[in-house]
Design a protein around this motif. Structure first.
Motif, mmCIF file in Angstrom:
data_model
loop_
_atom_site.group_PDB
_atom_site.id
_atom_site.type_symbol
_atom_site.label_atom_id
_atom_site.label_comp_id
_atom_site.label_asym_id
_atom_site.label_seq_id
_atom_site.Cartn_x
_atom_site.Cartn_y
_atom_site.Cartn_z
ATOM 1 N N GLY A 1 -8.877 -4.371 -1.668
ATOM 2 C CA GLY A 1 -7.615 -3.706 -1.416
ATOM 3 C C GLY A 1 -6.747 -3.640 -2.650
ATOM 4 O O GLY A 1 -7.250 -3.628 -3.777
ATOM 5 N N ALA A 2 -5.440 -3.622 -2.434
ATOM 6 C CA ALA A 2 -4.479 -3.528 -3.531
ATOM 7 C C ALA A 2 -3.171 -4.187 -3.116
ATOM 8 O O ALA A 2 -2.902 -4.389 -1.919
ATOM 9 C CB ALA A 2 -4.239 -2.063 -3.893
ATOM 10 N N GLU B 1 7.148 -5.836 0.528
ATOM 11 C CA GLU B 1 6.607 -6.450 1.739
ATOM 12 C C GLU B 1 6.801 -5.541 2.939
ATOM 13 O O GLU B 1 7.861 -4.937 3.096
ATOM 14 C CB GLU B 1 7.314 -7.780 2.018
ATOM 15 N N LYS B 2 5.775 -5.482 3.787
ATOM 16 C CA LYS B 2 5.869 -4.713 5.025
ATOM 17 C C LYS B 2 5.022 -5.387 6.093
ATOM 18 O O LYS B 2 3.933 -5.869 5.815
ATOM 19 C CB LYS B 2 5.366 -3.282 4.827
ATOM 20 N N GLY C 1 0.278 -15.668 5.025
ATOM 21 C CA GLY C 1 -0.118 -15.648 3.617
ATOM 22 C C GLY C 1 0.384 -14.403 2.913
ATOM 23 O O GLY C 1 1.539 -14.018 3.038
ATOM 24 N N TYR C 2 -0.525 -13.734 2.197
ATOM 25 C CA TYR C 2 -0.171 -12.548 1.405
ATOM 26 C C TYR C 2 -0.296 -11.242 2.195
ATOM 27 O O TYR C 2 -0.164 -10.162 1.622
ATOM 28 C CB TYR C 2 -1.067 -12.480 0.157
ATOM 29 N N ASP C 3 -0.537 -11.331 3.497
ATOM 30 C CA ASP C 3 -0.743 -10.131 4.318
ATOM 31 C C ASP C 3 0.355 -9.068 4.171
ATOM 32 O O ASP C 3 0.042 -7.872 4.155
ATOM 33 C CB ASP C 3 -0.908 -10.508 5.795
ATOM 34 N N PRO C 4 1.642 -9.443 4.041
ATOM 35 C CA PRO C 4 2.685 -8.412 3.934
ATOM 36 C C PRO C 4 2.624 -7.568 2.656
ATOM 37 O O PRO C 4 3.304 -6.541 2.572
ATOM 38 C CB PRO C 4 3.993 -9.217 3.991
ATOM 39 N N VAL C 5 1.840 -7.992 1.660
ATOM 40 C CA VAL C 5 1.754 -7.209 0.413
ATOM 41 C C VAL C 5 0.321 -6.782 0.078
ATOM 42 O O VAL C 5 0.073 -6.225 -0.983
ATOM 43 C CB VAL C 5 2.360 -7.973 -0.799
ATOM 44 N N PHE C 6 -0.615 -7.025 0.992
ATOM 45 C CA PHE C 6 -2.016 -6.653 0.739
ATOM 46 C C PHE C 6 -2.381 -5.415 1.555
ATOM 47 O O PHE C 6 -2.308 -5.430 2.793
ATOM 48 C CB PHE C 6 -2.960 -7.803 1.092
ATOM 49 N N ILE C 7 -2.760 -4.350 0.871
ATOM 50 C CA ILE C 7 -3.171 -3.111 1.534
ATOM 51 C C ILE C 7 -4.700 -3.028 1.483
ATOM 52 O O ILE C 7 -5.285 -2.873 0.400
ATOM 53 C CB ILE C 7 -2.580 -1.876 0.831
ATOM 54 N N PRO C 8 -5.366 -3.162 2.635
ATOM 55 C CA PRO C 8 -6.837 -3.099 2.632
ATOM 56 C C PRO C 8 -7.327 -1.720 2.207
ATOM 57 O O PRO C 8 -6.672 -0.708 2.463
ATOM 58 C CB PRO C 8 -7.205 -3.373 4.098
ATOM 59 N N ASN D 1 -3.355 2.766 4.588
ATOM 60 C CA ASN D 1 -2.075 2.974 3.915
ATOM 61 C C ASN D 1 -1.021 2.037 4.489
ATOM 62 O O ASN D 1 0.172 2.274 4.376
ATOM 63 C CB ASN D 1 -1.615 4.438 4.001
ATOM 64 N N LYS D 2 -1.494 0.976 5.113
ATOM 65 C CA LYS D 2 -0.627 -0.066 5.678
ATOM 66 C C LYS D 2 -1.040 -1.413 5.108
ATOM 67 O O LYS D 2 -2.196 -1.601 4.720
ATOM 68 C CB LYS D 2 -0.766 -0.126 7.207
ATOM 69 N N THR D 3 -0.098 -2.343 5.098
ATOM 70 C CA THR D 3 -0.451 -3.696 4.671
ATOM 71 C C THR D 3 -1.202 -4.391 5.803
ATOM 72 O O THR D 3 -1.152 -3.961 6.967
ATOM 73 C CB THR D 3 0.789 -4.534 4.317
ATOM 74 N N MET D 4 -1.871 -5.475 5.460
ATOM 75 C CA MET D 4 -2.581 -6.268 6.457
ATOM 76 C C MET D 4 -1.614 -6.757 7.539
ATOM 77 O O MET D 4 -1.981 -6.870 8.715
ATOM 78 C CB MET D 4 -3.267 -7.457 5.772
#
Length: 197
Positions: free
Chosen positions: A142-143, A148-149, A155-162, A166-169
């Motif tokens: 991902g990226a 944050e969303k 963890g880092y889910d609010p800033v990790f886009i799989p 086009n959404k964060t984890m």
């Protein structure tokens, strides 16, 4: 099959249960949390240390995992330091009562002017039985987003886009996250190794 999970993280336990319960595994938390020093230099070494320590204490098949976020443009950090990234002296230390928030704040600060935002979640799971164990690995590419969303996950889910989204984890419902996560991929491979599937 009853398996002890070498963690005190209830969110992680919930995720593991959602993934493994359909295969007949009964997961349980230990009566007390052991202080296992994670002296390994890889996710595999740290997962193995945890699994072995809990097995030796409780004499039950023990599942342990070590996972984290890897960002190539940061030299692989947070990596094995993902849960305590805020407190290690790599580009400064972030303070706060919530480690997850402090980790994210530090990550976004370090990547503020970074164009290459590629990242991946990585998980290594070890099932320790008797005098040894089996392990498996999983990745979710991902990226890193610029803000944050979302409110799901941890963890880092609010800033990790799989990759492919086009959404964060943290914007994905748990069942969708569990379908694509690094833990799901590692556990699926573990089941294949055990010929459970």
């Amino acid at each position: 099959m009853k398996i002890l999970v070498a963690t005190s993280n209830r969110k992680k336990l919930r995720e593991l249960m959602d993934i493994l319960s359909p295969y007949g595994f009964e997961l349980e938390l230990p009566e007390e949390t052991l202080e296992v020093e994670e002296t390994g230099t890889t996710f595999l070494e740290n997962a193995y240390l945890k699994a072995r320590a809990y097995y030796q204490r409780y004499r039950l098949p023990t599942l342990a995992e070590d996972s984290g976020l890897v960002v190539p443009s940061l030299g692989g950090y947070p990596g094995i330091y993902s849960s305590r990234f805020h407190s290690i002296d790599f580009g400064g230390v972030e303070h706060g009562k919530d480690p997850d928030r402090a980790n994210i704040k530090k990550l976004l600060r370090l990547m503020e002017n970074v164009e290459d935002r590629r990242a991946y979640y990585y998980a290594c799971v070890v099932l320790y039985i008797g005098d040894g164990g089996v392990f498996a690995e999983g990745r979710c590419e991902g990226a890193i987003s610029r803000e944050e969303k979302g409110s799901y996950g941890f963890g880092y889910d609010p800033v990790f886009i799989p990759e492919g989204y086009n959404k964060t984890m943290a914007e994905l419902p748990p069942e969708e996250k569990n379908r694509i996560s690094h833990r799901r991929r590692a556990l699926t491979r573990l089941l294949e190794v055990l010929r459970w599937k």
